[in-house]
Design an enzyme around this catalytic site. Structure first.
Site, PDB file in Angstrom:
ATOM      1  N   GLU A  11      -1.562  -5.540   8.478  1.00  0.00           N
ATOM      2  CA  GLU A  11      -0.745  -4.945   9.535  1.00  0.00           C
ATOM      3  C   GLU A  11      -1.392  -5.163  10.899  1.00  0.00           C
ATOM      4  OE1 GLU A  11       0.066  -0.813   8.762  1.00  0.00           O
ATOM      5  OE2 GLU A  11       0.952  -1.234   6.801  1.00  0.00           O
ATOM      6  N   GLU A  26       9.018  -4.357  10.633  1.00  0.00           N
ATOM      7  CA  GLU A  26       9.433  -3.053  10.095  1.00  0.00           C
ATOM      8  C   GLU A  26       9.977  -2.154  11.197  1.00  0.00           C
ATOM      9  OE1 GLU A  26       6.671  -1.177   7.418  1.00  0.00           O
ATOM     10  OE2 GLU A  26       7.838   0.676   7.344  1.00  0.00           O
ATOM     11  N   ASP A  43       0.843  -1.204   0.000  1.00  0.00           N
ATOM     12  CA  ASP A  43       0.000   0.000   0.000  1.00  0.00           C
ATOM     13  C   ASP A  43       0.876   1.251   0.000  1.00  0.00           C
ATOM     14  OD1 ASP A  43       0.880  -0.195   2.587  1.00  0.00           O
ATOM     15  OD2 ASP A  43      -1.083   0.012   3.521  1.00  0.00           O
ATOM     16  N   SER A  44       2.220   1.062  -0.009  1.00  0.00           N
ATOM     17  CA  SER A  44       3.141   2.175  -0.258  1.00  0.00           C
ATOM     18  C   SER A  44       2.896   2.751  -1.652  1.00  0.00           C
ATOM     19  CB  SER A  44       4.597   1.725  -0.096  1.00  0.00           C
ATOM     20  OG  SER A  44       4.822   0.529  -0.821  1.00  0.00           O
ATOM     21  N   LYS A  69      -1.381  -9.399   2.776  1.00  0.00           N
ATOM     22  CA  LYS A  69      -0.648  -8.968   3.979  1.00  0.00           C
ATOM     23  C   LYS A  69      -1.522  -8.002   4.764  1.00  0.00           C
ATOM     24  CE  LYS A  69       3.155  -6.145   3.788  1.00  0.00           C
ATOM     25  NZ  LYS A  69       2.725  -4.945   4.528  1.00  0.00           N
ATOM     26  N   ASP A  91      -1.064  -6.046  -0.175  1.00  0.00           N
ATOM     27  CA  ASP A  91      -1.517  -5.425   1.076  1.00  0.00           C
ATOM     28  C   ASP A  91      -3.024  -5.219   1.071  1.00  0.00           C
ATOM     29  OD1 ASP A  91       0.604  -5.029   2.828  1.00  0.00           O
ATOM     30  OD2 ASP A  91       1.249  -3.173   1.855  1.00  0.00           O
TER      31      ASP A  91
HETATM   32  O1  KIV Z   1       3.560  -1.129   1.656  1.00  0.00           O
HETATM   33  C1  KIV Z   1       4.747  -1.515   1.689  1.00  0.00           C
HETATM   34  O2  KIV Z   1       5.551  -1.222   0.805  1.00  0.00           O
HETATM   35  C2  KIV Z   1       5.157  -2.327   2.821  1.00  0.00           C
HETATM   36  C3  KIV Z   1       6.618  -2.629   2.971  1.00  0.00           C
HETATM   37  C4  KIV Z   1       7.355  -1.433   3.385  1.00  0.00           C
HETATM   38  C5  KIV Z   1       6.864  -3.780   3.869  1.00  0.00           C
HETATM   39  O3  KIV Z   1       4.337  -2.740   3.601  1.00  0.00           O
END
Ligand code: KIV
Length: 258
Positions: free
Chosen positions: A109, A176, A38-39, A107, A77
């Site tokens: 969090e 992280e 989600d980055s 994934k 994510d």
């Molecule tokens: O969203 C992302 O890029 C991440 C990584 C930094 C692990 O969750």
């Protein structure tokens, strides 16, 4: 396969990708895992946090990546607001990602506070990667992106959450921005692989955001980041040359036209 890599001590390499062309390069380079993170909210859409990205946008990125990938495992994510506090919604979000993008895993969090959501997703046969330590979707709770779990109370909670994620059936966990001694301890105490970002060398694998490691993102330089290129300057230089060639009538030349 990841489990075997951990047992053999072979490190796992993971990078993010959000589009077809980048995923094609990364997959053909031999990466083990591609994360559609989600980055994307930051590096693709220019948001300050990861919170605004939607499920539809994540599915768009994930399906673009999936059209390119032939060998790596692709993890996507679940975006903010699609799984916290409502395990039925969590399952629906995970199912949409799997059905509409064809990715391999999701994934999420968090630890104990999202256990019910993880349980429900796993019960549908969807593999889940955990994510502990700095969890950017909780930025408004913590107010900062500094190193997490430096104090014993938070470190203990993280140790317990890592064991919980292993027990419920997550296949791996991202750690992280936590002290490397804690990341090493957690890695040695659980059987599933740990993938670190800013968590030192004692973890089972590493992950970086592709725009950061290629230097496309030139104003983000945390201590944990190793830049393998300075693509910002290289790309800017190429665009400047193109502009000059167009303006000076150098481009196109005779061989570049029909
Ligand atoms: O969203 C992302 O890029 C991440 C990584 C930094 C692990 O969750």
């Amino acid at each position: 396969m990841l489990q075997e890599m951990k047992l053999k001590g072979e490190k796992i390499a993971m990078l993010t990708a959000y589009d077809y062309s980048m995923a094609n390069i990364i997959d053909n380079s031999g990466i083990d895992i591609i994360l559609v993170g989600d980055s994307a909210a930051n590096v693709m859409a220019g948001h300050k946090t990861t919170l605004p990205i939607t499920l539809n946008e994540m599915i768009y990125h994930a399906s673009s990546v999936m059209r390119a990938v032939e060998r790596a495992l692709v993890v996507v994510d679940l975006p903010f607001g699609t799984y916290q506090g409502n395990s039925r919604e969590a399952l629906n979000s995970a199912i949409r990602i799997m059905k509409e993008s064809n990715a391999n895993a999701v994934k999420l969090e968090g630890g104990r506070e999202i256990k019910e959501s993880i349980d429900r997703i796993l019960s549908a046969g969807i593999p889940v990667m955990g994510h502990l330590g700095l969890t950017p979707q909780s930025i408004n709770k913590f107010g900062t992106y500094v190193v997490r779990a430096k104090e014993e109370e938070e470190a203990q909670r993280l140790r317990e959450d890592a064991r919980l994620l292993e027990e419920v059936g997550c296949f791996a966990v991202v750690l992280e921005k936590i002290p490397s001694a804690l990341a090493t301890e957690v890695t040695e105490s659980i059987k599933i692989p740990t993938i670190g970002i800013g968590a030192g060398s004692g973890v089972d694998g590493q992950v970086l955001v592709i725009h950061d490691m290629l230097g496309i993102n030139h104003d983000f330089s945390p201590r944990f980041l190793r830049r393998y290129h300075n693509l910002y300057d290289e790309m800017k230089g190429a665009v400047e040359m193109y502009i000059k060639d167009v303006k000076s009538l150098d481009f196109p030349n005779e061989r570049e036209q029909y």
